[in-house]
Motif scaffolding. Sequence first.
Motif, PDB file in Angstrom:
ATOM      1  N   ILE A 188      29.988  41.934  57.961  1.00 44.71           N
ATOM      2  CA  ILE A 188      30.940  41.395  56.995  1.00 44.71           C
ATOM      3  C   ILE A 188      31.969  42.479  56.739  1.00 44.71           C
ATOM      4  O   ILE A 188      31.632  43.586  56.317  1.00 44.71           O
ATOM      5  CB  ILE A 188      30.224  41.017  55.677  1.00 44.71           C
ATOM      6  N   THR A 189      33.208  42.170  57.041  1.00 46.57           N
ATOM      7  CA  THR A 189      34.235  43.195  56.875  1.00 46.57           C
ATOM      8  C   THR A 189      34.776  43.218  55.453  1.00 46.57           C
ATOM      9  O   THR A 189      35.318  44.208  55.014  1.00 46.57           O
ATOM     10  CB  THR A 189      35.394  42.971  57.866  1.00 46.57           C
ATOM     11  N   GLY A 190      34.640  42.113  54.724  1.00 46.78           N
ATOM     12  CA  GLY A 190      35.132  42.085  53.357  1.00 46.78           C
ATOM     13  C   GLY A 190      35.569  40.698  52.975  1.00 46.78           C
ATOM     14  O   GLY A 190      35.313  39.734  53.696  1.00 46.78           O
ATOM     15  N   CYS A 191      36.207  40.597  51.841  1.00 45.80           N
ATOM     16  CA  CYS A 191      36.742  39.312  51.401  1.00 45.80           C
ATOM     17  C   CYS A 191      37.877  38.903  52.335  1.00 45.80           C
ATOM     18  O   CYS A 191      38.835  39.653  52.515  1.00 45.80           O
ATOM     19  CB  CYS A 191      37.265  39.425  49.971  1.00 45.80           C
ATOM     20  N   GLU A 192      37.748  37.725  52.936  1.00 45.40           N
ATOM     21  CA  GLU A 192      38.741  37.302  53.929  1.00 45.40           C
ATOM     22  C   GLU A 192      40.151  37.268  53.347  1.00 45.40           C
ATOM     23  O   GLU A 192      41.120  37.681  53.987  1.00 45.40           O
ATOM     24  CB  GLU A 192      38.368  35.913  54.469  1.00 45.40           C
ATOM     25  N   GLU A 193      40.283  36.763  52.139  1.00 42.46           N
ATOM     26  CA  GLU A 193      41.612  36.637  51.536  1.00 42.46           C
ATOM     27  C   GLU A 193      42.173  37.990  51.110  1.00 42.46           C
ATOM     28  O   GLU A 193      43.360  38.259  51.258  1.00 42.46           O
ATOM     29  CB  GLU A 193      41.574  35.690  50.339  1.00 42.46           C
ATOM     30  N   CYS A 194      41.305  38.848  50.574  1.00 42.82           N
ATOM     31  CA  CYS A 194      41.773  40.181  50.172  1.00 42.82           C
ATOM     32  C   CYS A 194      42.195  41.003  51.374  1.00 42.82           C
ATOM     33  O   CYS A 194      43.151  41.773  51.309  1.00 42.82           O
ATOM     34  CB  CYS A 194      40.684  40.919  49.403  1.00 42.82           C
ATOM     35  N   LEU A 195      41.476  40.845  52.490  1.00 37.87           N
ATOM     36  CA  LEU A 195      41.856  41.576  53.696  1.00 37.87           C
ATOM     37  C   LEU A 195      43.238  41.164  54.156  1.00 37.87           C
ATOM     38  O   LEU A 195      44.040  41.974  54.602  1.00 37.87           O
ATOM     39  CB  LEU A 195      40.827  41.323  54.804  1.00 37.87           C
ATOM     40  N   LYS A 196      43.544  39.857  54.036  1.00 39.49           N
ATOM     41  CA  LYS A 196      44.865  39.361  54.446  1.00 39.49           C
ATOM     42  C   LYS A 196      45.964  39.927  53.562  1.00 39.49           C
ATOM     43  O   LYS A 196      47.039  40.266  54.030  1.00 39.49           O
ATOM     44  CB  LYS A 196      44.901  37.825  54.346  1.00 39.49           C
ATOM     45  N   SER A 197      45.690  39.993  52.259  1.00 37.22           N
ATOM     46  CA  SER A 197      46.753  40.384  51.329  1.00 37.22           C
ATOM     47  C   SER A 197      46.717  41.872  50.996  1.00 37.22           C
ATOM     48  O   SER A 197      47.575  42.371  50.284  1.00 37.22           O
ATOM     49  CB  SER A 197      46.632  39.564  50.042  1.00 37.22           C
ATOM     50  N   GLY A 198      45.692  42.578  51.495  1.00 36.63           N
ATOM     51  CA  GLY A 198      45.601  44.003  51.225  1.00 36.63           C
ATOM     52  C   GLY A 198      45.083  44.325  49.841  1.00 36.63           C
ATOM     53  O   GLY A 198      45.305  45.422  49.339  1.00 36.63           O
ATOM     54  N   ASP A 199      44.387  43.381  49.216  1.00 33.06           N
ATOM     55  CA  ASP A 199      43.841  43.622  47.883  1.00 33.06           C
ATOM     56  C   ASP A 199      42.448  44.225  47.967  1.00 33.06           C
ATOM     57  O   ASP A 199      41.839  44.287  49.036  1.00 33.06           O
ATOM     58  CB  ASP A 199      43.783  42.311  47.095  1.00 33.06           C
ATOM     59  N   ARG A 200      41.942  44.604  46.805  1.00 36.96           N
ATOM     60  CA  ARG A 200      40.604  45.172  46.726  1.00 36.96           C
ATOM     61  C   ARG A 200      39.659  44.172  46.087  1.00 36.96           C
ATOM     62  O   ARG A 200      40.080  43.272  45.383  1.00 36.96           O
ATOM     63  CB  ARG A 200      40.628  46.431  45.853  1.00 36.96           C
ATOM     64  N   TRP A 201      38.364  44.383  46.327  1.00 31.22           N
ATOM     65  CA  TRP A 201      37.350  43.532  45.721  1.00 31.22           C
ATOM     66  C   TRP A 201      36.215  44.400  45.216  1.00 31.22           C
ATOM     67  O   TRP A 201      36.113  45.577  45.571  1.00 31.22           O
ATOM     68  CB  TRP A 201      36.839  42.517  46.737  1.00 31.22           C
ATOM     69  N   VAL A 202      35.363  43.795  44.386  1.00 32.30           N
ATOM     70  CA  VAL A 202      34.234  44.529  43.815  1.00 32.30           C
ATOM     71  C   VAL A 202      32.948  44.187  44.564  1.00 32.30           C
ATOM     72  O   VAL A 202      32.323  45.032  45.182  1.00 32.30           O
ATOM     73  CB  VAL A 202      34.080  44.233  42.309  1.00 32.30           C
ATOM     74  N   HIS A 203      32.560  42.901  44.516  1.00 32.04           N
ATOM     75  CA  HIS A 203      31.388  42.450  45.245  1.00 32.04           C
ATOM     76  C   HIS A 203      31.769  41.238  46.081  1.00 32.04           C
ATOM     77  O   HIS A 203      32.766  40.575  45.802  1.00 32.04           O
ATOM     78  CB  HIS A 203      30.255  42.057  44.289  1.00 32.04           C
ATOM     79  N   LEU A 204      30.917  40.928  47.071  1.00 32.09           N
ATOM     80  CA  LEU A 204      31.227  39.819  47.968  1.00 32.09           C
ATOM     81  C   LEU A 204      30.239  38.677  47.807  1.00 32.09           C
ATOM     82  O   LEU A 204      29.052  38.886  47.556  1.00 32.09           O
ATOM     83  CB  LEU A 204      31.208  40.299  49.423  1.00 32.09           C
TER      84      LEU A 204
END
Length: 91
Positions: free
Chosen positions: A19-35
């Motif tokens: 899992i590379t991360g939140c799909e939408e955050c990766l697109k927009s360059g945002d950060r996330w806390v948990h998945l």
Amino acid sequence: MSRCTHLDQVRVVELPETITGCEECLKSGDRWVHLRMCVSCGKVGCCDSSPNMHASRHAGEDGHAIARSAEPDETWSWCYVDKVGVGVVPR
Ligand SMILES: [Zn+2]
Ligand SMILES: [Zn+2]
Ligand SMILES: [Zn+2]
């Protein structure tokens, strides 16, 4: 306490190998806390502690009520509509 009526939506309960991360955050360059992972379509989104709350937003927009934790060693899942914990994860 209500019960979840969305268990027939469950299709995908196993996490993908990577899992590379939140799909939408990766697109927009945002950060996330948990998945979290949607157990209807497998989409990975970020939790409600994250600024964009993509998992919750996905549940609302696509009508996929249940997501499981995509954190290592966490196997719980949650229905965003009924706001109850759901036992859909086999393990
Ligand atoms: Zn439900
Ligand atoms: Zn996100
Ligand atoms: Zn979904």
